[in-house]
Design an enzyme around this catalytic site. Structure first.
Site, PDB file in Angstrom:
ATOM      1  N   GLY A  88     -19.161 -19.010  11.638  1.00 53.23           N
ATOM      2  CA  GLY A  88     -20.353 -18.964  10.686  1.00 53.23           C
ATOM      3  C   GLY A  88     -19.645 -19.582   8.781  1.00 53.23           C
ATOM      4  O   GLY A  88     -18.417 -19.800   8.805  1.00 53.23           O
ATOM      5  N   SER A  89     -19.594 -20.878   8.755  1.00 52.38           N
ATOM      6  CA  SER A  89     -19.485 -21.542   7.694  1.00 52.38           C
ATOM      7  C   SER A  89     -20.775 -21.324   6.594  1.00 52.38           C
ATOM      8  O   SER A  89     -20.662 -22.152   5.494  1.00 52.38           O
ATOM      9  CB  SER A  89     -19.287 -22.590   7.572  1.00 52.38           C
ATOM     10  OG  SER A  89     -20.575 -23.307   8.530  1.00 52.38           O
ATOM     11  N   GLY A  90     -21.162 -20.071   6.378  1.00 61.38           N
ATOM     12  CA  GLY A  90     -22.097 -19.862   5.545  1.00 61.38           C
ATOM     13  C   GLY A  90     -21.689 -19.042   4.157  1.00 61.38           C
ATOM     14  O   GLY A  90     -20.698 -19.300   4.542  1.00 61.38           O
ATOM     15  N   PHE A  91     -21.965 -18.319   3.528  1.00 57.14           N
ATOM     16  CA  PHE A  91     -21.790 -17.633   2.558  1.00 57.14           C
ATOM     17  C   PHE A  91     -20.780 -16.358   2.778  1.00 57.14           C
ATOM     18  O   PHE A  91     -19.432 -16.403   2.221  1.00 57.14           O
ATOM     19  CB  PHE A  91     -22.914 -16.456   1.802  1.00 57.14           C
ATOM     20  CG  PHE A  91     -23.671 -17.597   0.723  1.00 57.14           C
ATOM     21  CD1 PHE A  91     -23.635 -17.876  -0.542  1.00 57.14           C
ATOM     22  CD2 PHE A  91     -24.554 -18.024   1.002  1.00 57.14           C
ATOM     23  CE1 PHE A  91     -23.794 -19.300  -1.212  1.00 57.14           C
ATOM     24  CE2 PHE A  91     -25.779 -18.743   0.503  1.00 57.14           C
ATOM     25  CZ  PHE A  91     -24.705 -18.943  -1.112  1.00 57.14           C
ATOM     26  N   GLY A  92     -21.160 -16.155   4.070  1.00 56.34           N
ATOM     27  CA  GLY A  92     -19.914 -14.704   4.459  1.00 56.34           C
ATOM     28  C   GLY A  92     -18.915 -15.730   5.049  1.00 56.34           C
ATOM     29  O   GLY A  92     -17.770 -15.189   5.525  1.00 56.34           O
TER      30      GLY A  92
ATOM     31  N   GLU B  79     -41.384 -20.011  -4.105  1.00 51.22           N
ATOM     32  CA  GLU B  79     -41.002 -21.048  -4.532  1.00 51.22           C
ATOM     33  C   GLU B  79     -41.092 -21.873  -3.980  1.00 51.22           C
ATOM     34  O   GLU B  79     -41.323 -23.629  -4.471  1.00 51.22           O
ATOM     35  CB  GLU B  79     -38.787 -21.724  -3.976  1.00 51.22           C
ATOM     36  CG  GLU B  79     -38.135 -20.430  -5.017  1.00 51.22           C
ATOM     37  CD  GLU B  79     -36.479 -19.300  -5.137  1.00 51.22           C
ATOM     38  OE1 GLU B  79     -36.371 -18.886  -5.546  1.00 51.22           O
ATOM     39  OE2 GLU B  79     -36.410 -20.196  -3.163  1.00 51.22           O
TER      40      GLU B  79
ATOM     41  N   ASP C 287     -25.220 -11.761   6.783  1.00 54.27           N
ATOM     42  CA  ASP C 287     -27.313 -11.499   7.256  1.00 54.27           C
ATOM     43  C   ASP C 287     -27.169 -10.819   8.813  1.00 54.27           C
ATOM     44  O   ASP C 287     -28.277 -10.163   8.571  1.00 54.27           O
ATOM     45  CB  ASP C 287     -28.115 -12.609   7.559  1.00 54.27           C
ATOM     46  CG  ASP C 287     -28.437 -13.181   6.174  1.00 54.27           C
ATOM     47  OD1 ASP C 287     -28.602 -12.459   5.056  1.00 54.27           O
ATOM     48  OD2 ASP C 287     -29.170 -14.103   5.665  1.00 54.27           O
TER      49      ASP C 287
ATOM     50  N   ALA D 245     -27.172 -13.660  -0.003  1.00 56.98           N
ATOM     51  CA  ALA D 245     -26.069 -14.038  -0.444  1.00 56.98           C
ATOM     52  C   ALA D 245     -24.624 -12.999  -1.143  1.00 56.98           C
ATOM     53  O   ALA D 245     -23.743 -13.399  -0.309  1.00 56.98           O
ATOM     54  CB  ALA D 245     -25.797 -15.643  -1.673  1.00 56.98           C
TER      55      ALA D 245
END
Ligand SMILES: Cc1cc2nc3c(=O)[nH]c(=O)nc-3n(C[C@H](O)[C@H](O)[C@H](O)COP(=O)(O)OP(=O)(O)OC[C@H]3O[C@@H](n4cnc5c(N)ncnc54)[C@H](O)[C@@H]3O)c2cc1C
Length: 533
Positions: free
Chosen positions: A73-77, A236, A375, A386
């Site tokens: 994974g290259s998200g926040f984690g 939003e 997540d 995040a």
């Protein structure tokens, strides 16, 4: 969702083969499934093993002989986990099915023409360029072997097997339609760059079509936008669609007045921004209503089709909202890798959303070297935000480094989450903010929201360009990213049609604007035509 069956078939085409064969080095334990190891890749020749049946086997050593940390994974984690290992005596391999680090909190601004994808999704490879102990592999992880300690990933027709000593799984969550996945055909979610671009094209395309149609009924349907789910993303989006219509597009059409657009926020529960409490939820609701957004609470969306949505109210009344553009921001489902890990680790469970119920040190039962963060982890009191992902990844990286210095897993202190608060922006100059017991809204909250999001955006270039775009949008009336193409609207559906059959194919065909196949061929027969073409 990327359709890998289709992509694999593309991989067999001449062009894709040539690209792969032309010197691309996909890693040291990697080989093309159909053609054996890449002959031009010295790494794949020397480092990978092969069994008698030609299947790739785990390589026996890493790039450097150091402790091998694989991050999925290259998200926040994933990204923050890799960064925190920068000075560790380890070699890091980050595998992700997307080539970028996506800043999801600003996706809605891409969908509504404020930001471009470049600002919120820098290439992970470039972000980690200076981190010499890190390698980035593009590929969708399809298997995690906890016994042999390997991760299998796929890209086009390449299968890569990457061994690990420690593993951090940070594959996040995807949109949940609560068992009604076919809703996605008509109501995209808001989780990926594809989602945001598709939505932008749908929103802007609806105004364009409304300018052209000749009946009031069609015009009304095209100018009605339904956002399902009044969490931060729904709020939003609703606010920005309203501002887009009222400020940016106002005066740009001749046959329609974009200010006639109806933006409807439909929420199954009884409040806007429920988890933020009645004070902030009420503030957000009043602000949205002032902007003309219609808020429908205790209203469950029970069906979605090309023409609109069916809603069930609390008193049991069933009604229709005719709307061309629908957005789904109502629920999340953890990545399927969570279930796979739980099934393979004795005693580990997943919660209702498919998140892994981790041990106090964020590992899974019986595998103190396998961390689940972000997540995908289920930890009481840690929201799917995040901050939870960053803190979890930081904890895992520190635990790995401490292990290399001799700390035993049972000596680890449990993960502790520090809640830094929550925010949601409602419109330009208005947001709501909760920090501990402090709750406030309005302009100050909006400035705090801007500052925080700028701080967490990756890269100086992204920050500078984002500030410029915000100036243009919030002080002026224009928006910098108003491009939209037909392909953005149709590509996802066309890809899904490739593998669909029966009623699903008919629905997709209808959504693509063509009548269902009636010539005796199964609708799926279009598939081969399209591939051949
Ligand atoms: C629209 C939106 C707005 C949000 N707004 C906020 C906000 O304002 N504030 C806040 O704190 N949080 C917000 N969040 C939540 C926040 O973005 C998430 O909590 C955070 O991104 C979780 O990080 P993660 O690393 O666990 O997962 P993600 O960031 O989702 O990253 C998952 C990564 O795993 C990769 N991946 C998935 N499956 C595979 C596979 N099989 N193989 C290889 N790679 C895989 C993906 O490509 C991706 O790189 C928002 C989320 C969304 C969708």
């Amino acid at each position: 969702m990327l359709n890998f069956t289709f992509v694999r078939s593309l991989g067999r085409s001449k062009r894709a083969r040539a690209t792969i064969g032309n010197g691309a080095d996909y890693g040291w334990a990697c080989q093309e499934r159909s053609r054996g190891p890449n002959p031009r890749s010295s790494r794949s020749r020397t480092m990978s093993n092969e069994s008698a049946d030609g299947r790739p086997q785990p390589a026996v050593a890493g790039r450097t002989g150091k402790h091998r940390v694989v991050i999925i994974g290259s998200g926040f984690g994933g990204l923050f986990g890799a960064k925190h290992l920068k000075h560790g005596d380890v070699e890091v391999t980050l595998i992700s099915k997307t080539s970028t680090h996506l800043f999801q909190p600003l996706l809605y601004q891409v969908a509504t023409g404020i930001l471009s994808t470049g600002e919120i999704a820098p290439a992970t490879r470039l972000v980690l360029r200076k981190q010499k102990n890190a390698q980035v592999l593009l590929g969708e992880v399809t298997d995690i072997d906890l016994v042999n300690k390997t991760v299998t990933s796929e890209l086009l027709n390449l299968e890569t097997v990457t061994p690990y000593d420690s593993l951090i799984v940070a594959t996040g969550a995807q949109q949940s339609y609560f068992g009604n996945d076919r809703f996605a055909t008509f109501a995209p979610g808001m989780k990926t760059i594809d989602d945001a671009l598709e939505l932008r094209a749908r929103i802007l395309g609806a105004f364009e079509a409304a300018e052209l149609v000749t009946t009031q009924e069609a015009r009304d349907r095209l100018l009605t936008f339904v956002v399902v789910g009044a969490g931060p993303t729904g709020v939003e989006l609703a606010g920005q669609i309203a501002e887009l219509a009222d400020r940016t597009l106002e005066g740009t059409f001749h046959n329609i007045d974009p200010r006639d657009a109806r933006v409807i926020l439909v929420e199954g529960a009884g409040a806007v921004l429920g988890p933020m409490g009645p004070k902030l939820g009420g503030k957000a609701q009043r602000r949205l209503e002032k902007m003309g957004v219609e808020i429908q609470l205790n209203a469950l969306v029970t069906d979605v089709d090309a023409q609109g949505v069916t809603v069930k109210d609390a008193d049991g009344t069933i009604r229709r909202i005719e709307a061309s553009t629908k957005v789904w921001s109502a629920g999340v489902q953890a990545s399927p890798l969570g279930k796979m890990l739980a099934e393979r680790s004795d005693g580990t469970e997943v919660d209702r959303a498919g998140r892994v119920v981790v041990e106090p040190d964020l590992t899974i039962k019986g595998h103190p070297n396998v961390f689940v963060v972000g997540d995908l982890m289920s930890v009481p009191g840690v929201p799917g935000q995040a901050q939870g992902a960053i803190q979890g990844a930081t904890y895992a990286a520190k635990a790995i480094k401490a292990g290399l210095k001799g700390q035993a897993p049972q000596e680890r202190k449990p993960f502790k989450y520090f809640n830094k608060g929550s925010m949601a922006t409602v419109s330009r100059f208005s947001a709501v903010c909760q920090i501990g017991k402090l709750e406030f809204g309005g302009f100050i909250a909006w400035l705090a929201w801007l500052a925080l999001h700028l701080y967490y955006l990756v890269g100086y270039r992204s920050r500078i360009v984002t500030v410029i775009q915000w100036f243009v949008t919030f002080l002026g009336r224009t928006r910098g990213q108003m491009a939209a193409t037909e392909q953005w609207v149709l590509a996802r559906l066309a890809l899904e049609l490739v593998n669909a059959s029966g009623q699903e194919a008919d629905e997709l065909t209808g959504a693509l604007g063509a009548p269902p196949a009636d010539n005796g061929r199964a609708p799926g027969a279009r598939t081969s035509d399209m591939r051949a073409g």
